[in-house]
Design a protein around this motif. Structure first.
Motif, PDB file in Angstrom:
ATOM      1  N   GLN A 129      39.379  30.197  62.251  1.00 45.03           N
ATOM      2  CA  GLN A 129      38.000  29.946  61.812  1.00 45.03           C
ATOM      3  C   GLN A 129      37.931  29.750  60.303  1.00 45.03           C
ATOM      4  OE1 GLN A 129      35.426  29.486  64.115  1.00 45.03           O
ATOM      5  NE2 GLN A 129      34.614  28.546  62.254  1.00 45.03           N
ATOM      6  N   GLU A 130      38.708  30.506  59.557  1.00 42.27           N
ATOM      7  CA  GLU A 130      38.733  30.330  58.106  1.00 42.27           C
ATOM      8  C   GLU A 130      39.264  28.949  57.741  1.00 42.27           C
ATOM      9  OE1 GLU A 130      39.437  34.900  56.463  1.00 42.27           O
ATOM     10  OE2 GLU A 130      41.127  33.736  57.252  1.00 42.27           O
ATOM     11  N   TYR A 131      40.277  28.486  58.456  1.00 37.98           N
ATOM     12  CA  TYR A 131      40.835  27.151  58.190  1.00 37.98           C
ATOM     13  C   TYR A 131      39.789  26.077  58.468  1.00 37.98           C
ATOM     14  CZ  TYR A 131      44.029  23.190  58.187  1.00 37.98           C
ATOM     15  OH  TYR A 131      44.633  21.989  57.908  1.00 37.98           O
TER      16      TYR A 131
ATOM     17  N   LYS B  30      30.638  32.683  49.512  1.00 38.91           N
ATOM     18  CA  LYS B  30      31.938  33.327  49.622  1.00 38.91           C
ATOM     19  C   LYS B  30      32.950  32.706  48.668  1.00 38.91           C
ATOM     20  CE  LYS B  30      35.756  34.126  52.871  1.00 38.91           C
ATOM     21  NZ  LYS B  30      36.232  33.990  54.273  1.00 38.91           N
ATOM     22  N   TYR B  31      32.981  31.362  48.604  1.00 41.42           N
ATOM     23  CA  TYR B  31      34.013  30.684  47.824  1.00 41.42           C
ATOM     24  C   TYR B  31      33.599  30.342  46.396  1.00 41.42           C
ATOM     25  CZ  TYR B  31      36.827  30.265  52.032  1.00 41.42           C
ATOM     26  OH  TYR B  31      37.584  30.549  53.134  1.00 41.42           O
TER      27      TYR B  31
ATOM     28  N   ILE C  33      45.770  32.519  57.060  1.00 39.45           N
ATOM     29  CA  ILE C  33      44.347  32.694  57.335  1.00 39.45           C
ATOM     30  C   ILE C  33      44.098  32.479  58.816  1.00 39.45           C
ATOM     31  CG2 ILE C  33      43.542  32.021  55.037  1.00 39.45           C
ATOM     32  CD1 ILE C  33      43.021  29.231  56.095  1.00 39.45           C
ATOM     33  N   THR C  34      42.904  32.838  59.273  1.00 40.07           N
ATOM     34  CA  THR C  34      42.571  32.660  60.678  1.00 40.07           C
ATOM     35  C   THR C  34      42.185  31.216  60.966  1.00 40.07           C
ATOM     36  OG1 THR C  34      40.210  33.123  60.386  1.00 40.07           O
ATOM     37  CG2 THR C  34      41.683  35.017  60.741  1.00 40.07           C
TER      38      THR C  34
ATOM     39  N   ASN D 168      36.561  26.405  58.495  1.00 40.11           N
ATOM     40  CA  ASN D 168      35.492  26.504  57.501  1.00 40.11           C
ATOM     41  C   ASN D 168      35.897  25.843  56.192  1.00 40.11           C
ATOM     42  OD1 ASN D 168      33.622  27.811  59.105  1.00 40.11           O
ATOM     43  ND2 ASN D 168      34.260  29.864  58.471  1.00 40.11           N
TER      44      ASN D 168
ATOM     45  N   ILE E 109      29.090  30.374  53.407  1.00 37.15           N
ATOM     46  CA  ILE E 109      30.442  29.946  53.026  1.00 37.15           C
ATOM     47  C   ILE E 109      30.501  29.604  51.536  1.00 37.15           C
ATOM     48  CG2 ILE E 109      32.251  28.237  53.424  1.00 37.15           C
ATOM     49  CD1 ILE E 109      31.878  30.294  55.668  1.00 37.15           C
TER      50      ILE E 109
ATOM     51  N   SER F  66      39.007  32.415  44.302  1.00 39.46           N
ATOM     52  CA  SER F  66      37.681  32.290  44.907  1.00 39.46           C
ATOM     53  C   SER F  66      36.626  33.130  44.206  1.00 39.46           C
ATOM     54  CB  SER F  66      37.741  32.683  46.391  1.00 39.46           C
ATOM     55  OG  SER F  66      38.183  34.015  46.526  1.00 39.46           O
TER      56      SER F  66
END
Length: 324
Positions: free
Chosen positions: A232-234, A275-276, A229-230, A236, A272, A75
């Motif tokens: 919410q991360e999934y 971030k990635y 991962i959490t 997103n 987002i 990432s």
């Protein structure tokens, strides 16, 4: 991917398939084949269940039949233009072998669970180059498909599995344990399917907990244990995939794309992307248009470039030449 279950087609030879592809992101999925993935160039992350493996050139992972797994570029790398994409996106050689392979001679193969995915951990350093060369030559045999290549390929694959069984710890699971693992996998598939169908709305962890008749805490643990991962991360990541799909296949504005992908507002989508991809959605969209020949966004929402047989063979020969 609609249900995140991949049905592997062995069109060339029964029980076996080789793939050469560049992968920006391939979301979590499961299939009944064993899978061996070797990184040919670039840097990437392979996630198997909840374990993350940072991979560099020559690294090899082994994935059991029925294990959740995904691939992605690192990432922190920047892929916002064609040159950087070509240079840094991980290039994989992937071997998929049915769990029915040679079962007439070794029926335990269907119930085998290998206890480690890091293949090179079990290969002495002075033999690692030979292991890489062995996999490349297997792929060369497959893509060249010379007369009687089937005999050579099956023979070498049988020898490969002999080495895997000899080196990597494994267990033969009971029918009861296999049923338990299947029930767990079925629950994960139901959850993933529900998210696939609802990520564009304001989906909540409590919704999944209610559907599965479990607590929110239990649901949260399922995500951590299965994907690393959490929740919410999934979600997103699913929204990110959808936004890229819309960018590459529609003329919608970024505002419309943000809302149609399930983001609460365009500002959150910007966060987002930074971030990635270390860039804004606008920059990503502009550069992706220039790089479309290199990035395939298909209906399964995978961001990857599949090489055809000719390109695959050319790539394999290139890396074999480097080793010689």
């Amino acid at each position: 991917m609609e249900n995140s279950i991949e049905f592997v087609n062995h069109n060339k030879i029964k029980h076996v398939r080789f793939i050469v592809n560049k992968i920006l992101f391939c979301n979590s999925h499961v299939h009944n084949d064993f899978e061996i993935a070797m990184l040919l160039e670039g840097k990437g992350i392979t996630t198997i269940n909840s374990a993350h493996y940072k991979m560099e050139k020559g690294d090899i992972v082994f994935i059991n039949s029925g294990e959740q797994h995904s691939y992605q570029a690192l990432s922190e790398d920047n892929y916002i233009n064609k040159e950087e994409f070509v240079k840094n996106t991980p290039l994989f050689l992937i071997l998929q072998i049915s769990n029915h392979f040679l079962r007439e001679y070794f029926p335990e193969i269907r119930n085998t669970m290998f206890e480690s995915s890091d293949v090179k951990k079990y290969i002495p350093k002075d033999q690692q180059k030979l292991a890489i060369k062995y996999l490349l030559n297997l792929a060369k045999t497959y893509f060249e498909a010379k007369h009687f290549f089937e005999f050579e390929l099956i023979s070498k694959l049988a020898n490969l599995f002999k080495e895997i069984y000899s080196r990597i710890p494994y267990k033969i699971i009971s029918s009861e344990e296999k049923d338990r693992l299947k029930a767990k996998s079925d629950r994960i598939q139901r959850i993933m399917s529900y998210i696939d169908e609802n990520f564009a709305s304001q989906i909540r962890l409590e919704d999944i907990a209610n559907i599965e008749n479990i607590t929110s805490t239990h649901a949260s643990h399922i995500f951590k244990d299965s994907f690393g991962i959490t929740f919410q991360e999934y979600v997103n990541m699913k929204r990110l995939e959808q936004s890229i799909l819309l960018m590459n296949n529609t003329d919608k504005t970024l505002i419309d794309i943000a809302y149609e992908s399930g983001f609460s507002d365009p500002k959150y989508m910007n966060k987002i992307y930074k971030k990635y991809f270390n860039c804004t959605p606008k920059v990503f969209k502009d550069e992706a248009q220039k790089s479309k020949n290199f990035l395939e966004i298909n209906q399964d929402k995978k961001e990857e470039l599949w090489f055809d047989e000719e390109a695959s063979l050319k790539t394999i020969n290139k890396f074999l030449d480097e080793l010689n």
